[in-house]
Scaffold this motif. Structure first.
Motif, short mmCIF file in Angstrom:
data_model
loop_
_atom_site.label_atom_id
_atom_site.label_comp_id
_atom_site.label_asym_id
_atom_site.label_seq_id
_atom_site.Cartn_x
_atom_site.Cartn_y
_atom_site.Cartn_z
N GLY A 147 -13.19 4.20 -0.25
CA GLY A 147 -13.36 3.74 1.13
C GLY A 147 -14.80 3.85 1.58
N PRO A 148 -15.06 3.65 2.88
CA PRO A 148 -14.10 3.39 3.94
C PRO A 148 -13.51 1.98 3.87
N TYR A 149 -12.22 1.84 4.25
CA TYR A 149 -11.55 0.54 4.28
C TYR A 149 -11.74 -0.11 5.65
N PRO A 150 -12.07 -1.40 5.67
CA PRO A 150 -12.27 -2.08 6.96
C PRO A 150 -10.93 -2.30 7.67
N ALA A 151 -10.99 -2.82 8.89
CA ALA A 151 -9.77 -3.23 9.59
C ALA A 151 -9.06 -4.26 8.72
N LEU A 152 -7.72 -4.18 8.66
CA LEU A 152 -6.98 -5.04 7.74
C LEU A 152 -6.34 -6.25 8.42
N ASP A 153 -6.65 -6.45 9.70
CA ASP A 153 -6.08 -7.62 10.39
C ASP A 153 -6.52 -8.90 9.69
N PRO A 163 -6.22 6.26 -9.96
CA PRO A 163 -7.66 6.38 -10.07
C PRO A 163 -8.28 5.10 -10.63
N ALA A 164 -9.50 4.79 -10.15
CA ALA A 164 -10.17 3.56 -10.56
C ALA A 164 -10.75 3.71 -11.97
N ASN A 165 -10.68 2.62 -12.71
CA ASN A 165 -11.25 2.58 -14.06
C ASN A 165 -12.58 1.83 -13.99
N PRO A 166 -13.72 2.41 -14.38
CA PRO A 166 -13.84 3.68 -15.10
C PRO A 166 -14.34 4.85 -14.27
N GLY A 167 -14.61 4.67 -12.97
CA GLY A 167 -15.31 5.71 -12.20
C GLY A 167 -14.44 6.86 -11.74
N LEU A 168 -13.08 6.65 -11.74
CA LEU A 168 -12.09 7.69 -11.43
C LEU A 168 -12.08 8.15 -9.98
N ASP A 169 -12.57 7.30 -9.05
CA ASP A 169 -12.33 7.59 -7.64
C ASP A 169 -10.86 7.31 -7.32
N VAL A 170 -10.36 7.89 -6.24
CA VAL A 170 -8.97 7.65 -5.84
C VAL A 170 -8.92 7.26 -4.37
N CYS A 171 -7.79 6.68 -3.95
CA CYS A 171 -7.57 6.45 -2.52
C CYS A 171 -6.16 6.90 -2.15
N ASP A 172 -5.96 7.12 -0.87
CA ASP A 172 -4.69 7.63 -0.35
C ASP A 172 -3.72 6.45 -0.18
N ILE A 173 -2.77 6.33 -1.11
CA ILE A 173 -1.87 5.17 -1.13
C ILE A 173 -0.99 5.13 0.12
N ALA A 174 -0.42 6.27 0.51
CA ALA A 174 0.50 6.28 1.65
C ALA A 174 -0.22 5.89 2.94
N ALA A 175 -1.43 6.41 3.13
CA ALA A 175 -2.18 6.09 4.36
C ALA A 175 -2.54 4.61 4.38
N LEU A 176 -2.94 4.09 3.23
CA LEU A 176 -3.33 2.68 3.16
C LEU A 176 -2.12 1.76 3.33
N ALA A 177 -0.97 2.18 2.79
CA ALA A 177 0.26 1.38 2.94
C ALA A 177 0.61 1.26 4.42
N GLU A 178 0.48 2.35 5.15
CA GLU A 178 0.79 2.34 6.57
C GLU A 178 -0.15 1.38 7.32
N ARG A 179 -1.43 1.47 7.00
CA ARG A 179 -2.41 0.59 7.67
C ARG A 179 -2.17 -0.87 7.29
N ALA A 180 -1.89 -1.11 6.01
CA ALA A 180 -1.66 -2.48 5.56
C ALA A 180 -0.45 -3.08 6.26
N HIS A 181 0.64 -2.32 6.32
CA HIS A 181 1.86 -2.85 6.91
C HIS A 181 1.71 -3.07 8.41
N ALA A 183 -0.87 -4.08 9.79
CA ALA A 183 -1.67 -5.29 9.95
C ALA A 183 -0.98 -6.51 9.34
N GLY A 184 0.23 -6.33 8.80
CA GLY A 184 0.95 -7.44 8.19
C GLY A 184 0.47 -7.79 6.79
#
Ligand SMILES: *Cc1c(COP(=O)(O)O)cnc(C)c1O
Length: 391
Positions: A147-153, A163-181, A183-184
């Motif tokens: 991140g940071p993730y922009p507004a998803l509208d 984790p991302a290949n190859p840098g191995l950063d991660v993101c919070d799936i549950a938090a992003l799912a909530e924001r995505a949903h 915003a539709g």
């Protein structure tokens, strides 16, 4: 489709993936996708090699799911049941991870749609997005995994790799799912590095899982495979229709090999993860190695989210040896590390990603820990690093 889910014979309450709730990973892997026991039949039926099948002369393809090999194949169906059980959704397998991911993007996105992709994710996906997807009128935007993730509208689909290949950063799936949903938008998670034993994105709220089964999932460095999993019948239908018309299906033998390999996934990941932990601790203690990343290290930027979100940690460690020459000398000095791309296999391998045109530093190494004995691997890596220590 009753044949897609296998349940316990004794009527114990099946879990979200068709298993009893109390089965742990090893048991789930051994039993994933197997047909009900039948006297005289093998545990895992052998591959069914067929392009066309005999049809009922009167009813035609309506009489059996087996009519032609591109839409369906019984060996493939069992593998799909197995992966679906592990991911906790319904699954369709593809000929490779790229076929699954590009198929999902092309099947779901339309001209005028906006898609967010990982800026630090699998390089061929990013190339496909800029070279092909953008040309279809899709607005392609890249966001760093952490991140940071922009507004998803106005966004149609968010695809993350964690984790991302190859840098191995991660993101919070549950938090992003909530924001995505909210915003539709749809959320898809590339689960290649984690595997369904490492994290269950559908449980965390993701709409779709995509992955390469070429890596740790099947783990024997002998086949290419991809899949899409979802709990949405509508999304699965879209993906299935895409696969049937474009035809990127795995062959029966590869599907069978993949299913056979799944039984040991729990054992392989346990050793790979233990090896990665020992290797990461070795590497952070050495002044001649920089940029060590492994989400299990307490000081790693990915650790806070990974330690909550992930059920187990990957067997991959990334680090930097400064330049291409030192990486080559390191691999040559090692007796156990093979120079090879891909990851998640039985053998420990090192890949200098920049040699593939990836946008990583010239001395950046993605080390994939195999299932060798931990002490042997640590001793070998120590000796190889000592042999190439800068003057
Ligand atoms: C390897 C990989 C892919 C592509 O999979 P193939 O099976 O090689 O086509 C996609 N995403 C990630 C994260 C990968 O590591």
């Amino acid at each position: 489709m009753g044949e897609r889910t296998s349940g316990p014979a004794d009527g114990a309450a099946p879990g979200p993936g068709g298993f009893p709730e109390d089965w742990a990973d090893g048991t789930r892997c051994v039993h994933a996708g197997l047909p009900e026991p039948a006297p005289g039949q093998p545990f895992l039926p052998g591959p069914v090699f067929a392009a066309p099948y005999h049809l009922d002369p009167w009813q035609g393809p309506a009489a059996s799911p087996n009519g032609y090999g591109r839409p369906d194949n019984p060996t493939r169906r069992l593998l799909e049941a197995a992966i679906g059980e592990l991911e906790g959704g319904d699954c369709r397998v593809f000929a490779s991870g790229q076929a699954a991911i590009t198929g999902l993007l092309l099947a779901v996105l339309r001209p005028g749609d906006t898609v967010l992709l990982p800026a630090d994710g699998y390089f061929p996906v990013r190339s496909f997005a800029t070279q092909t997807l953008a040309g279809t009128g899709v607005d392609v935007r890249f966001v760093p995994t952490a991140g940071p993730y922009p507004a998803l509208d106005g966004v149609r689909l968010v695809l993350v790799e964690t984790p991302a290949n190859p840098g191995l950063d991660v993101c919070d799936i549950a938090a992003l799912a909530e924001r995505a949903h909210a915003a539709g938008a749809l959320l898809a998670v590339d689960n290649t590095t984690a595997t369904p034993l490492g994290q269950r994105p559908l449980d965390l709220g993701a709409d779709l899982v995509v992955a390469s089964g070429t890596k740790a999932l099947t783990g024997h460095s002998d086949l290419l495979l991809g899949y899409v999993a979802s709990r949405s019948a509508h999304l699965l239908e879209t993906v299935t229709a895409w696969r049937t018309t474009t035809g990127a299906v795995p062959g029966a033998f590869d599907a069978w090999l993949a299913h056979r390999s799944l039984a040991t996934l729990d054992l392989r990941l346990a050793r790979q993860s233990a090896n990665a932990e020992a290797v990461a601790r070795l590497l952070v203690g050495r002044p001649d190695v920089t940029g060590v990343r492994w989400p299990g290290l307490p000081d790693d930027p990915a650790h806070p989210v990974a330690s909550v979100q992930m059920r187990r940690l990957p067997g991959i460690v990334s680090f930097d040896l400064g330049d291409a020459d030192r990486v080559a000398r390191f691999v040559e000095a090692s007796r156990l590390v093979a120079a090879a791309t891909s990851f998640g296999g039985l053998h420990t391998t090192a890949d200098r990603r920049a040699q593939w045109g990836d946008d990583t530093a010239p001395g950046f190494v993605r080390l994939s820990c195999g299932v060798e004995d931990t002490a042997d691997l640590v001793a070998d890596l120590t000796a190889a690093l000592d042999a190439v220590r800068p003057a």
